[in-house]
Write a protein that holds these residues in place. Structure first.
Motif, PDB file in Angstrom:
ATOM      1  N   LEU A 269       0.832  -1.205   0.000  1.00 59.30           N
ATOM      2  CA  LEU A 269       0.000   0.000   0.000  1.00 59.30           C
ATOM      3  C   LEU A 269       0.869   1.259   0.000  1.00 59.30           C
ATOM      4  O   LEU A 269       1.723   1.448   0.856  1.00 59.30           O
ATOM      5  N   GLN A 270       0.624   2.122  -0.981  1.00 59.99           N
ATOM      6  CA  GLN A 270       1.395   3.356  -1.112  1.00 59.99           C
ATOM      7  C   GLN A 270       0.554   4.613  -0.930  1.00 59.99           C
ATOM      8  O   GLN A 270       1.052   5.634  -0.464  1.00 59.99           O
ATOM      9  N   ILE A 271      -0.726   4.555  -1.299  1.00 60.13           N
ATOM     10  CA  ILE A 271      -1.593   5.741  -1.245  1.00 60.13           C
ATOM     11  C   ILE A 271      -2.835   5.413  -0.428  1.00 60.13           C
ATOM     12  O   ILE A 271      -3.562   4.458  -0.724  1.00 60.13           O
ATOM     13  N   LEU A 272      -3.083   6.230   0.612  1.00 63.20           N
ATOM     14  CA  LEU A 272      -4.227   6.002   1.491  1.00 63.20           C
ATOM     15  C   LEU A 272      -4.984   7.311   1.709  1.00 63.20           C
ATOM     16  O   LEU A 272      -4.430   8.302   2.176  1.00 63.20           O
ATOM     17  N   HIS A 273      -6.267   7.301   1.361  1.00 60.42           N
ATOM     18  CA  HIS A 273      -7.147   8.461   1.561  1.00 60.42           C
ATOM     19  C   HIS A 273      -8.045   8.206   2.774  1.00 60.42           C
ATOM     20  O   HIS A 273      -8.791   7.231   2.801  1.00 60.42           O
ATOM     21  N   LEU A 274      -7.977   9.127   3.742  1.00 59.50           N
ATOM     22  CA  LEU A 274      -8.780   9.006   4.955  1.00 59.50           C
ATOM     23  C   LEU A 274      -9.537  10.298   5.272  1.00 59.50           C
ATOM     24  O   LEU A 274     -10.053  10.468   6.384  1.00 59.50           O
ATOM     25  N   GLU A 275      -9.600  11.213   4.323  1.00 58.32           N
ATOM     26  CA  GLU A 275     -10.284  12.477   4.581  1.00 58.32           C
ATOM     27  C   GLU A 275     -11.746  12.232   4.969  1.00 58.32           C
ATOM     28  O   GLU A 275     -12.410  11.363   4.425  1.00 58.32           O
ATOM     29  N   GLY A 276     -12.234  13.033   5.918  1.00 58.72           N
ATOM     30  CA  GLY A 276     -13.632  12.932   6.292  1.00 58.72           C
ATOM     31  C   GLY A 276     -13.951  11.756   7.187  1.00 58.72           C
ATOM     32  O   GLY A 276     -15.026  11.165   7.071  1.00 58.72           O
ATOM     33  N   ASN A 277     -13.036  11.399   8.097  1.00 56.08           N
ATOM     34  CA  ASN A 277     -13.291  10.341   9.071  1.00 56.08           C
ATOM     35  C   ASN A 277     -13.183  10.915  10.486  1.00 56.08           C
ATOM     36  O   ASN A 277     -13.301  12.125  10.670  1.00 56.08           O
ATOM     37  N   LYS A 278     -12.952  10.070  11.487  1.00 60.83           N
ATOM     38  CA  LYS A 278     -12.983  10.518  12.883  1.00 60.83           C
ATOM     39  C   LYS A 278     -11.701  10.198  13.627  1.00 60.83           C
ATOM     40  O   LYS A 278     -11.706   9.972  14.839  1.00 60.83           O
ATOM     41  N   ILE A 279     -10.590  10.180  12.909  1.00 63.13           N
ATOM     42  CA  ILE A 279      -9.302   9.893  13.538  1.00 63.13           C
ATOM     43  C   ILE A 279      -8.859  11.115  14.339  1.00 63.13           C
ATOM     44  O   ILE A 279      -8.735  12.206  13.798  1.00 63.13           O
ATOM     45  N   SER A 280      -8.593  10.912  15.631  1.00 69.69           N
ATOM     46  CA  SER A 280      -8.350  12.054  16.513  1.00 69.69           C
ATOM     47  C   SER A 280      -6.971  12.081  17.161  1.00 69.69           C
ATOM     48  O   SER A 280      -6.612  13.084  17.779  1.00 69.69           O
ATOM     49  N   ASP A 281      -6.192  11.015  17.020  1.00 70.41           N
ATOM     50  CA  ASP A 281      -4.917  10.986  17.724  1.00 70.41           C
ATOM     51  C   ASP A 281      -3.861  10.242  16.910  1.00 70.41           C
ATOM     52  O   ASP A 281      -4.188   9.367  16.107  1.00 70.41           O
ATOM     53  N   PHE A 282      -2.596  10.591  17.145  1.00 68.80           N
ATOM     54  CA  PHE A 282      -1.505   9.962  16.406  1.00 68.80           C
ATOM     55  C   PHE A 282      -1.440   8.457  16.657  1.00 68.80           C
ATOM     56  O   PHE A 282      -1.042   7.691  15.769  1.00 68.80           O
ATOM     57  N   ARG A 283      -1.820   8.036  17.850  1.00 69.06           N
ATOM     58  CA  ARG A 283      -1.754   6.598  18.156  1.00 69.06           C
ATOM     59  C   ARG A 283      -2.718   5.796  17.287  1.00 69.06           C
ATOM     60  O   ARG A 283      -2.537   4.577  17.114  1.00 69.06           O
ATOM     61  N   HIS A 284      -3.734   6.459  16.735  1.00 67.13           N
ATOM     62  CA  HIS A 284      -4.671   5.769  15.855  1.00 67.13           C
ATOM     63  C   HIS A 284      -4.075   5.523  14.465  1.00 67.13           C
ATOM     64  O   HIS A 284      -4.658   4.794  13.664  1.00 67.13           O
ATOM     65  N   LEU A 285      -2.929   6.148  14.205  1.00 69.25           N
ATOM     66  CA  LEU A 285      -2.252   5.969  12.921  1.00 69.25           C
ATOM     67  C   LEU A 285      -1.043   5.039  13.030  1.00 69.25           C
ATOM     68  O   LEU A 285      -0.532   4.576  12.013  1.00 69.25           O
ATOM     69  N   GLU A 286      -0.603   4.781  14.244  1.00 68.04           N
ATOM     70  CA  GLU A 286       0.638   4.023  14.443  1.00 68.04           C
ATOM     71  C   GLU A 286       0.607   2.654  13.785  1.00 68.04           C
ATOM     72  O   GLU A 286       1.637   2.166  13.317  1.00 68.04           O
ATOM     73  N   ILE A 287      -0.560   2.013  13.733  1.00 66.94           N
ATOM     74  CA  ILE A 287      -0.670   0.678  13.166  1.00 66.94           C
ATOM     75  C   ILE A 287      -0.223   0.644  11.711  1.00 66.94           C
ATOM     76  O   ILE A 287       0.192  -0.398  11.194  1.00 66.94           O
ATOM     77  N   LEU A 288      -0.288   1.800  11.037  1.00 66.44           N
ATOM     78  CA  LEU A 288       0.129   1.855   9.629  1.00 66.44           C
ATOM     79  C   LEU A 288       1.619   1.579   9.475  1.00 66.44           C
ATOM     80  O   LEU A 288       2.066   1.177   8.391  1.00 66.44           O
ATOM     81  N   GLN A 289       2.377   1.781  10.517  1.00 61.27           N
ATOM     82  CA  GLN A 289       3.817   1.534  10.438  1.00 61.27           C
ATOM     83  C   GLN A 289       4.116   0.079  10.114  1.00 61.27           C
ATOM     84  O   GLN A 289       5.085  -0.221   9.413  1.00 61.27           O
ATOM     85  N   THR A 290       3.292  -0.835  10.620  1.00 65.69           N
ATOM     86  CA  THR A 290       3.497  -2.263  10.369  1.00 65.69           C
ATOM     87  C   THR A 290       2.537  -2.822   9.320  1.00 65.69           C
ATOM     88  O   THR A 290       2.905  -3.695   8.554  1.00 65.69           O
ATOM     89  N   ARG A 291       1.322  -2.275   9.269  1.00 67.38           N
ATOM     90  CA  ARG A 291       0.339  -2.801   8.309  1.00 67.38           C
ATOM     91  C   ARG A 291       0.572  -2.259   6.901  1.00 67.38           C
ATOM     92  O   ARG A 291       0.193  -2.901   5.927  1.00 67.38           O
ATOM     93  N   ALA A 292       1.139  -1.074   6.789  1.00 66.02           N
ATOM     94  CA  ALA A 292       1.394  -0.459   5.470  1.00 66.02           C
ATOM     95  C   ALA A 292       2.788   0.159   5.466  1.00 66.02           C
ATOM     96  O   ALA A 292       2.951   1.379   5.397  1.00 66.02           O
ATOM     97  N   PRO A 293       3.823  -0.664   5.523  1.00 64.83           N
ATOM     98  CA  PRO A 293       5.203  -0.164   5.657  1.00 64.83           C
ATOM     99  C   PRO A 293       5.712   0.634   4.462  1.00 64.83           C
ATOM    100  O   PRO A 293       6.695   1.372   4.591  1.00 64.83           O
ATOM    101  N   ARG A 294       5.055   0.500   3.305  1.00 62.48           N
ATOM    102  CA  ARG A 294       5.505   1.225   2.108  1.00 62.48           C
ATOM    103  C   ARG A 294       4.653   2.463   1.821  1.00 62.48           C
ATOM    104  O   ARG A 294       4.743   3.043   0.743  1.00 62.48           O
ATOM    105  N   LEU A 295       3.864   2.877   2.791  1.00 64.74           N
ATOM    106  CA  LEU A 295       2.987   4.042   2.606  1.00 64.74           C
ATOM    107  C   LEU A 295       3.816   5.285   2.284  1.00 64.74           C
ATOM    108  O   LEU A 295       4.758   5.620   2.989  1.00 64.74           O
TER     109      LEU A 295
END
Length: 232
Positions: free
Chosen positions: A91-117
């Motif tokens: 995964l290289q491109i991820l669109h999340l505009e218009g959601n309810k993500i409120s904290d950096f810890r909610h994005l941390e999982i992308l480090q392992t689930r999408a390492p090529r982002l």
């Protein structure tokens, strides 16, 4: 709500077999994710935008992996975190505009689930699509700290030597430095009332104030350009 079945996928993709589905657009379908989505082994581009999704679970279970997925659009849903995201090695491109993500810890999982982002979109002010996290004062710097290899954030290129992002960080740093210097000057003026040993030229203070004014104008212009989606 429409359950995602093999027939729905085949009809939406125009293919006859799940093995030959490379691009799948399910935007505004009101779908409910099912395990069959993980049975498209060659899927590269997936659009799940505007489905009021709260997560990506399929029958309350996380789809294990989507090995070939490179583009994922999750705009205008109700996602609060990404714990349910499958392993997306490519995964290289991820669109999340218009959601309810409120904290950096909610994005941390992308480090392992999408390492090529490399491209991450959380904020689209022109279309009034954003996430609560985008209102944080250290938003851009915080995201880049999590993903140092990120190349584009919200359409703004981060890696170019003269990018607006780097200009903005530089201006903010200079402004803080100038504020500190001004505080020191003002402190010196205050001390002058009780002692004659410390004297400060008023012209120097005026010069500092003028530099701060110019920096504020530059930062304001930078933010206006950012809201207009201007990149360099």
């Amino acid at each position: 709500m429409t359950e995602l079945t093999r027939e729905v996928i085949v009809a939406a993709s125009g293919e006859f077999s799940l093995d030959t589905v490379f691009t799948l657009s399910l935007a505004k379908k009101g779908i409910r994710i099912k395990p069959v989505l993980g049975k498209c082994p060659n899927l590269k581009n997936l659009d799940l935008s505007q489905n009021d999704l709260q997560n990506l679970l399929a029958d309350y279970k996380r789809i294990d992996k989507m090995d070939h997925l490179k583009f994922l659009d999750l705009r205008k849903n109700s996602i609060q975190n990404l714990e349910s995201l499958p392993d997306c090695e490519r995964l290289q491109i991820l669109h999340l505009e218009g959601n309810k993500i409120s904290d950096f810890r909610h994005l941390e999982i992308l480090q392992t689930r999408a390492p090529r982002l490399r491209h991450l979109y959380l904020n689209d002010p022109l279309n009034n699509l954003t996430n609560p996290i985008c209102s944080k004062t250290n938003y851009a710097a915080g995201v880049l700290k999590l993903f140092p290899k990120l190349e584009v954030l919200d359409g703004m290129r981060l890696k170019y030597e003269f990018s607006l992002y780097k200009l903005g960080l530089s201006l903010e740093k200079e402004m803080k430095d100038e504020n500190n210097r001004t505080d020191n000057v003002k402190s010196a003026f205050s001390n002058e009332e009780s002692t004659t040993e410390n004297t400060v030229d008023s012209e120097e203070e005026a010069a500092f104030e003028n530099e701060i004014r110019i920096l504020k104008e530059c930062i304001t212009e930078f933010k206006e350009l950012q809201e207009q989606g201007v990149t360099r």
